[in-house]
Enzyme design. Structure first.
Site, PDB file in Angstrom:
ATOM      1  N   LYS A  12      68.689  50.178  46.042  1.00 56.74           N
ATOM      2  CA  LYS A  12      69.082  48.778  45.839  1.00 56.74           C
ATOM      3  C   LYS A  12      67.818  47.957  45.660  1.00 56.74           C
ATOM      4  O   LYS A  12      66.925  47.975  46.514  1.00 56.74           O
ATOM      5  CB  LYS A  12      69.881  48.285  47.057  1.00 56.74           C
ATOM      6  N   THR A  57      74.418  52.352  47.262  1.00 56.62           N
ATOM      7  CA  THR A  57      73.365  51.321  47.296  1.00 56.62           C
ATOM      8  C   THR A  57      73.888  50.084  48.021  1.00 56.62           C
ATOM      9  O   THR A  57      73.118  49.336  48.618  1.00 56.62           O
ATOM     10  CB  THR A  57      72.878  50.957  45.879  1.00 56.62           C
ATOM     11  N   ARG A 169      30.288  30.337  32.653  1.00 57.82           N
ATOM     12  CA  ARG A 169      31.695  30.155  32.267  1.00 57.82           C
ATOM     13  C   ARG A 169      32.543  29.995  33.513  1.00 57.82           C
ATOM     14  O   ARG A 169      32.093  30.282  34.634  1.00 57.82           O
ATOM     15  CB  ARG A 169      32.193  31.356  31.447  1.00 57.82           C
ATOM     16  N   GLN A 212      34.926  42.844  36.003  1.00 52.82           N
ATOM     17  CA  GLN A 212      34.884  44.200  36.553  1.00 52.82           C
ATOM     18  C   GLN A 212      33.958  44.249  37.769  1.00 52.82           C
ATOM     19  O   GLN A 212      34.273  44.873  38.799  1.00 52.82           O
ATOM     20  CB  GLN A 212      34.379  45.190  35.480  1.00 52.82           C
ATOM     21  N   HIS A 240      41.526  33.175  31.034  1.00 56.28           N
ATOM     22  CA  HIS A 240      40.462  32.598  30.202  1.00 56.28           C
ATOM     23  C   HIS A 240      40.540  31.074  30.171  1.00 56.28           C
ATOM     24  O   HIS A 240      41.623  30.495  30.083  1.00 56.28           O
ATOM     25  CB  HIS A 240      40.574  33.111  28.762  1.00 56.28           C
TER      26      HIS A 240
HETATM   27  O1  LIG Z   1      34.588  39.711  32.586  1.00 57.99           O
HETATM   28  C1  LIG Z   1      34.955  40.070  31.468  1.00 57.99           C
HETATM   29  N1  LIG Z   1      35.181  41.387  31.220  1.00 57.99           N
HETATM   30  C2  LIG Z   1      35.582  41.849  30.000  1.00 57.99           C
HETATM   31  O2  LIG Z   1      35.787  43.074  29.798  1.00 57.99           O
HETATM   32  C3  LIG Z   1      35.751  40.892  28.978  1.00 57.99           C
HETATM   33  N2  LIG Z   1      36.135  40.993  27.670  1.00 57.99           N
HETATM   34  C4  LIG Z   1      36.148  39.731  27.168  1.00 57.99           C
HETATM   35  O3  LIG Z   1      36.480  39.426  25.983  1.00 57.99           O
HETATM   36  N3  LIG Z   1      35.765  38.826  28.121  1.00 57.99           N
HETATM   37  C5  LIG Z   1      35.499  39.529  29.259  1.00 57.99           C
HETATM   38  N4  LIG Z   1      35.121  39.146  30.498  1.00 57.99           N
END
Ligand SMILES: O=c1[nH]c(=O)c2[nH]c(=O)[nH]c2[nH]1
Length: 286
Positions: A12, A57, A169, A212, A240
């Site tokens: 469920k 369920t 940024r 990352q 973004h």
């Molecule tokens: O921190 C980022 N990692 C990416 O892999 C990536 N690719 C992207 O276009 N901008 C960013 N920014």
């Protein structure tokens, strides 16, 4: 050629539970969305329509409400473990139970008044099999933003690359994190708050050259802060923010005016693990 039944499970989804605890004038509130999924010796119903092993369920949904009354609905992990153990222990044909709980927070406004928190959802998923128990806690929708201390450059370019390199940024994301516990008896609320605080600190304190890098820093902070956590899986959408071109209006834009993008978005995913912990059940982060 023969056709065979593959992996299967049933349950469920999204049972909505609100549990009020009345302690005199002061009430407490728990708001859970519970998923139950069972697997085991369940081939017969698929192959012949024999339902003798198929706990309805509907019963799973009823069990959620009855357990909330009988046992209370405390921490999400605890409630999920209680349910999962019940199904495996009471139904011999059931070999494994997966129970998920999404917990919405309500901030207290008065003895019996609350305001729903929208800033994140706490999650728990437990797997109970005849041999093993695995607890995974998590958070979704935790939106974080740094207005600076984020760069992205040094990436490969090909004929389709238009992205300018940037040394400053906005970095924003909505954290979807799940972390696997080593045991099944942590102090769940304290553990959750500890991981949450560490993730946030990792985001705030990291000077980022990529999302990352921030992901790994956040995961590392969490593992360093909480020894009961074996590994953490993070999915970080890159929310973004694009600089608006103000030159048509004779204006400069020194990282002050942005348009918040919606779709598409980068999606950065990764697992950060201690190298000395036992293996998880496969797909533990699903
Ligand atoms: O921190 C980022 N990692 C990416 O892999 C990536 N690719 C992207 O276009 N901008 C960013 N920014």
């Amino acid at each position: 050629m023969s056709i065979v039944l593959g992996e299967n499970r049933y349950g469920k989804a999204e049972t909505r539970l609100v549990r009020v605890v009345r302690d005199g004038e002061t009430h407490a509130l728990v708001d859970f969305t519970v998923g139950v999924s069972l697997s085991g010796d369940l081939a017969a119903t698929h192959l012949t329509g024999d339902n003798s092993g198929v706990l309805p369920t509907d019963t799973m949904k009823n069990t959620v409400y009855a357990f909330a009354k009988e046992h209370g609905a405390g921490e999400p992990e605890e409630f999920a473990l209680l349910l999962a153990r019940h199904f495996v222990e009471s139904q011999p044909q059931v070999r494994a139970a997966r129970v998920s709980v999404e917990s919405s927070g309500w901030a207290r406004l008065g003895p019996h008044s609350f305001r729903k928190n929208g800033d994140y959802t706490r999650t728990a998923v437990v797997w109970v099999t005849v041999e093993q128990t695995q607890v995974v806690s998590g958070v979704t929708g935790l939106t974080l933003l740094n207005t600076t201390a984020s760069e992205f450059h040094g990436f490969p370019r090909d004929k389709y690359t238009t992205l300018p390199e940037t040394g400053d940024r906005i970095l924003a994301t909505a954290v979807d994190a799940r972390w696997r516990h080593l045991g099944d008896d942590a102090t769940w609320a304290e553990s959750f708050e500890g991981v949450l605080g560490a993730l946030v600190k990792g985001f705030v304190d990291t000077y980022s050259h990529s999302l990352q890098q921030t992901l790994f820093a956040m995961g590392s902070h969490a593992l360093r802060a909480r020894e009961e956590v074996a590994e953490i899986r993070l999915a970080l959408p890159n929310k973004h923010h694009y600089l608006v071109d103000l030159s048509p209006f004779g204006l400069t834009n020194d990282n002050e005016v942005f348009v918040a993008g919606d779709r598409p978005y980068g999606l950065i995913e990764g697992t950060v693990t201690r190298d000395d912990v036992p293996e998880a059940l496969t797909g533990w982060y699903q």
